[in-house]
Enzyme design. Structure first.
Site, PDB file in Angstrom:
ATOM      1  N   ASP A 440       0.853  -1.185   0.000  1.00 51.61           N
ATOM      2  CA  ASP A 440       0.000   0.000   0.000  1.00 51.61           C
ATOM      3  C   ASP A 440       0.891   1.238   0.000  1.00 51.61           C
ATOM      4  O   ASP A 440       1.820   1.340   0.827  1.00 51.61           O
ATOM      5  CB  ASP A 440      -0.910  -0.003   1.228  1.00 51.61           C
ATOM      6  CG  ASP A 440      -1.835   1.194   1.258  1.00 51.61           C
ATOM      7  OD1 ASP A 440      -2.913   1.107   0.651  1.00 51.61           O
ATOM      8  OD2 ASP A 440      -1.469   2.220   1.877  1.00 51.61           O
ATOM      9  N   ILE A 441       0.666   2.147  -0.944  1.00 50.55           N
ATOM     10  CA  ILE A 441       1.475   3.362  -1.028  1.00 50.55           C
ATOM     11  C   ILE A 441       1.196   4.238   0.194  1.00 50.55           C
ATOM     12  O   ILE A 441       0.043   4.512   0.534  1.00 50.55           O
ATOM     13  CB  ILE A 441       1.170   4.141  -2.319  1.00 50.55           C
ATOM     14  CG1 ILE A 441       1.481   3.273  -3.555  1.00 50.55           C
ATOM     15  CG2 ILE A 441       1.972   5.445  -2.377  1.00 50.55           C
ATOM     16  CD1 ILE A 441       1.090   3.899  -4.864  1.00 50.55           C
ATOM     17  N   ASN A 448      -2.246  13.111  -4.077  1.00 53.65           N
ATOM     18  CA  ASN A 448      -3.390  13.587  -4.858  1.00 53.65           C
ATOM     19  C   ASN A 448      -3.770  15.018  -4.484  1.00 53.65           C
ATOM     20  O   ASN A 448      -4.062  15.847  -5.348  1.00 53.65           O
ATOM     21  CB  ASN A 448      -4.594  12.657  -4.648  1.00 53.65           C
ATOM     22  CG  ASN A 448      -4.434  11.331  -5.357  1.00 53.65           C
ATOM     23  OD1 ASN A 448      -3.764  11.242  -6.377  1.00 53.65           O
ATOM     24  ND2 ASN A 448      -5.040  10.287  -4.810  1.00 53.65           N
ATOM     25  N   HIS A 453      -5.094  14.576  -8.962  1.00 55.48           N
ATOM     26  CA  HIS A 453      -5.372  13.148  -9.146  1.00 55.48           C
ATOM     27  C   HIS A 453      -4.693  12.576 -10.383  1.00 55.48           C
ATOM     28  O   HIS A 453      -4.336  11.392 -10.414  1.00 55.48           O
ATOM     29  CB  HIS A 453      -6.886  12.910  -9.218  1.00 55.48           C
ATOM     30  CG  HIS A 453      -7.551  12.971  -7.878  1.00 55.48           C
ATOM     31  ND1 HIS A 453      -7.926  14.162  -7.295  1.00 55.48           N
ATOM     32  CD2 HIS A 453      -7.880  11.981  -6.988  1.00 55.48           C
ATOM     33  CE1 HIS A 453      -8.473  13.908  -6.118  1.00 55.48           C
ATOM     34  NE2 HIS A 453      -8.461  12.594  -5.900  1.00 55.48           N
ATOM     35  N   ASP A 473       8.226 -13.402 -14.814  1.00 51.84           N
ATOM     36  CA  ASP A 473       7.438 -14.628 -14.927  1.00 51.84           C
ATOM     37  C   ASP A 473       7.319 -15.405 -13.618  1.00 51.84           C
ATOM     38  O   ASP A 473       6.672 -16.456 -13.592  1.00 51.84           O
ATOM     39  CB  ASP A 473       8.064 -15.553 -15.981  1.00 51.84           C
ATOM     40  CG  ASP A 473       8.025 -14.941 -17.374  1.00 51.84           C
ATOM     41  OD1 ASP A 473       7.101 -14.156 -17.645  1.00 51.84           O
ATOM     42  OD2 ASP A 473       8.923 -15.264 -18.184  1.00 51.84           O
ATOM     43  N   GLU A 483      -4.741   2.430  -4.049  1.00 52.41           N
ATOM     44  CA  GLU A 483      -3.284   2.447  -4.143  1.00 52.41           C
ATOM     45  C   GLU A 483      -2.667   1.158  -3.614  1.00 52.41           C
ATOM     46  O   GLU A 483      -1.494   1.125  -3.251  1.00 52.41           O
ATOM     47  CB  GLU A 483      -2.719   3.643  -3.367  1.00 52.41           C
ATOM     48  CG  GLU A 483      -2.989   3.650  -1.871  1.00 52.41           C
ATOM     49  CD  GLU A 483      -4.299   4.325  -1.503  1.00 52.41           C
ATOM     50  OE1 GLU A 483      -4.421   4.775  -0.357  1.00 52.41           O
ATOM     51  OE2 GLU A 483      -5.203   4.419  -2.358  1.00 52.41           O
TER      52      GLU A 483
END
Length: 573
Positions: A440-441, A448, A453, A473, A483
């Site tokens: 999570d940022i 924002n 935004h 991969d 986020e």
């Protein structure tokens, strides 16, 4: 059909030695009538030539409707004359088929086959007490000798043909095949006709050819037309079946693979190609299929519009059919093998635009009939519809599974994938770890509010690309929402997952993101962000697929967010 030079040499050498000797022995040791019967023989010769140009071709094998005439020639004029007429019939047949220089080895092969069949039939006939001239057809011994002659020729012909296909042409086909049925039908049909013609000839002479020969030729024409119509019906049925199968395929590659494999079988070609249009200028090869054990391949470079066969088919939107290499060699379809003779090429058209070009090639001269061109045009329309449907399905599936902003998989796809991967954890008695990273940022709302935004969206897109490049991969990256991002790592233990999560954290924290300050004139800026990361590993951390996601979420909030952010935390029970 590819035949080695060694085999051709053996065939020609055998014919040069065997044929003259066999003909001399037959001429010297058997009875035959020529003098005084020149006009009669000319009449039989005319019927023989006419019937030789009206064969029915079954699985590449021509079946001639002159057995009845051959029987009369043999019974009345002798084995030597019958061999001469059968050799002439073979020569006319091959000339009518326009056998080229490259395939001229077929002359000695067929000559030896016809010769052997005649010799086997004659030997059995003589062993059963058969003679020539005016025979007593009411005699049981005569009929037995004639029946033995016909049956021995029937089985000798099919057996020799079977082994020629197997040894010379390397073709795998059952002994009891469609060829045998047609040969049997031909025998049943021509045997009584031959006996009738013989009896009439003995009674009224050459005029009997008029009474029997004309109906025989007419019937041959009718049966040839009937068989051709049956073949067309078979093609149409197979075409319809393929159309239904294509309609049921929703994956583009499955459509292409099914089409090229099935059409190659339906048309019995040696190689097939699908060339896709790129823009408005060039064609690229997207599929190639060869029916041989080791199909010859050549490097491919793009073909431009109005160039070569396929480029002209594209430009003119018209199908073409070439029966010999001489007809198309100047057009330089360079990627085709040197052995190719016949070519059939058709455009695939959708909404009045060529979207692909099909090329089918055979090593045989005059391998394709005109009706086959129409069949392939129908198949091309099926392919156009099927590929368009597959593309629409892929686009719809992509939209339902992907985040429109980042291009990553969405939560819906993640749930399905998590269920599938969790099943593999305890599959086949083995335990394979499954790890999940959730990040999570930190303070994303501040980004924002400060820069707009749109700037926040740019960070999400850039972070998505970084994650994809980093994970590659070894796992699947998806956007969990807002986020938050998830990385699913099959067959990855806790220690390795911890290292990957730490690498992700450093990649985010140490490399600035480029954005535009939309709230202050749109100037380019480089800003730094951080992320809080949690991870969990099954089976020790989870009993079900949603447990691992929930526990990674808990680790992120309690072990990373609440511990000061910009950290990696492992789930602890």
């Amino acid at each position: 059909m590819n035949v080695s030079e060694k085999v051709k040499y053996i065939v020609w050498s055998t014919w040069i030695v065997v044929f003259p000797i066999a003909m001399w022995v037959v001429y010297d040791y058997t009875n035959h009538k020529i003098l005084g019967y020149e006009i009669d023989l000319a009449g039989f010769l005319l019927i023989t030539v006419i019937l030789s140009i009206l064969p029915i071709v079954v699985n590449g094998t021509p079946i001639l409707f002159l057995e009845g005439v051959s029987l009369v020639i043999f019974l009345y004029f002798g084995l030597f004359i019958e061999i001469l007429f059968s050799q002439l019939a073979m020569l006319v047949l091959l000339l009518n088929m326009k056998v080229g220089k490259k395939d001229c080895y077929r002359f000695p092969i067929n000559s030896l086959m016809f010769l052997t069949v005649s010799l086997v039939g004659g030997l059995v006939y003589y062993l059963l007490g058969g003679t020539h001239g005016e025979l007593d057809m009411s005699s049981g011994q005569v009929l037995i000798a004639i029946l033995g002659y016909e049956l021995s020729k029937f089985f000798a012909n099919h057996t020799i043909l079977f082994y020629i296909k197997k040894s010379v042409y390397s073709l795998k086909a059952p002994y009891l095949s469609k060829d045998l049925l047609w040969e049997g039908f031909s025998k049943l049909f021509h045997f009584p006709i031959g006996l009738l013609l013989y009896i009439l000839y003995v009674e009224i002479g050459a005029v009997s050819l008029f009474y029997v020969g004309i109906p025989l030729v007419s019937l041959s024409i009718i049966l040839r037309s009937y068989y051709s119509s049956q073949r067309i019906n078979d093609y149409l049925q197979k075409t319809s079946e393929l159309g239904h199968e294509l309609a049921g395929k929703l994956q583009y590659n499955e459509v292409i693979d099914l089409f090229i494999e099935r059409t190659s079988d339906i048309l019995s070609v040696d190689s097939a190609y699908i060339l896709d249009t790129v823009g408005e200028e060039k064609l690229n090869l997207i599929r190639q299929h060869g029916t041989g054990d080791k199909p010859e391949t050549k490097p491919f470079h793009p073909i431009f519009i109005n160039e070569a066969i396929s480029g002209n088919v594209w430009a003119k939107k018209k199908s073409v059919l070439y029966q010999t290499r001489k007809e198309w060699a100047h057009l330089n379809e360079y990627y085709l093998p040197e052995s190719v003779e016949s070519i059939l090429s058709v455009p695939v058209i959708r909404h009045k635009r060529v979207v692909a070009v099909l090329v089918f090639a055979s090593n045989r001269r005059r391998a394709f009939e005109k009706y086959q061109l129409s069949i392939v045009e129908i198949l091309a329309s099926y392919l156009g519809v099927a590929t368009e449907n597959a593309r629409h399905h892929a686009e719809a599936k992509n939209k339902s599974e992907r985040c429109a902003l980042t291009g990553l998989y969405n939560f819906r796809y993640l749930e399905e994938l998590l269920d599938k991967e969790f099943i593999k954890v305890h599959q086949k008695g083995e335990v394979k770890p499954l790890s999940l990273i959730l990040l999570d940022i930190d303070h994303f709302k501040t980004v924002n509010d400060t820069y707009g935004h749109q700037s926040g969206n740019e960070i999400l897109k850039q972070l998505s690309m970084r994650l994809i490049n980093l994970i590659g991969d070894i796992g699947t990256v998806s956007r969990y929402g807002g986020e938050e991002f998830v990385v699913l790592l099959p067959d990855t233990d806790k220690e390795t997952t911890h290292k990957i999560a730490e690498t992700i954290r450093q990649m985010i924290a140490n490399r600035p993101f480029t954005i535009r300050d939309d709230l202050n004139g749109g100037a380019k800026l480089k800003i730094r962000i951080t992320a809080s990361i949690g991870f969990a590993t099954a089976p020790e951390d989870a009993e079900g697929p949603m447990d691992i996601l929930r526990h990674a979420d808990r680790a992120m909030y309690t072990g990373a967010k609440q511990a000061g952010r910009n950290k990696v935390a492992m789930y602890v029970k």
